[in-house]
Design an enzyme around this catalytic site. Sequence first.
Site, PDB file in Angstrom:
ATOM      1  CE  LYS A 146      -5.188  -2.314  -5.203  1.00  0.00           C
ATOM      2  NZ  LYS A 146      -3.900  -2.058  -5.903  1.00  0.00           N
ATOM      3  CG  HIS A 148      -6.102  -4.705  -1.513  1.00  0.00           C
ATOM      4  ND1 HIS A 148      -7.308  -4.886  -2.157  1.00  0.00           N
ATOM      5  CD2 HIS A 148      -5.150  -5.163  -2.361  1.00  0.00           C
ATOM      6  CE1 HIS A 148      -7.099  -5.450  -3.333  1.00  0.00           C
ATOM      7  NE2 HIS A 148      -5.809  -5.618  -3.496  1.00  0.00           N
TER       8      HIS A 148
END
Length: 228
Positions: free
Chosen positions: A104, A106
């Site tokens: 991921k 963000h």
Amino acid sequence: MEDYKKQFIEFMVDSNVLKFGDFTLKSGRKSPFFMNAGAYVTGTQLEKLGEYYAKAIHDSYGLDFDVLFGPAYKGIPLSVATTMAISRLYGKEVRYCSNRKEVKDHGDTGILLGSKLKDGDRIVIIEDVTTSGKSIEETFPILKAQAKVEIVGLMVSLNRMERGIDTEKSALVQIQEKYGFAANAIVTMAEVTEHLYNQPYQGKIYIDDSLKAAIDSYYAQYGAKEAD
């Protein structure tokens, strides 16, 4: 055999996780038994499952560890349920951690879900069942890349006690030899057979003479050559 092991075997049967009959495994082997941990779906089932794992981890590794790591995806609910059970049963706070299949970029970034890992962390890995060791092959480098951690051991729910595709040894023994940490199960298939063979449970015989013969035949062909 410890009482919690007997109860866990009955729990697997009650939850329709452990089935007996005629099954074709991913490996192509024809097996007289099959385990599907995905059948644990209710809050009560997950609470009990966490308690069985907690007791087995306590018996095998004690409580001198910091993080319980559950490989995605099935290991995620296992790690959460078991950290809660360890806190409830033993008053010990351990952190849960899992990996994401995709990194991921963000918000809560990175490849880990749950606790971050730091140097010196002692980790127990938790899985449903290991037949080939492939998930550990994927998990091990992820853990080692995050920090200088020590892996205490692996705990799975059922040791199928069968040899790998290209070896005489079982997956759990292969893991121990390759990675240098212990690998254990809540129960072995031998213990399942011992507890259920010609012993009525809730008015039913789950392993009768015919099924016992099929299990014996399966292990004559596919059983691991060493005792785990």
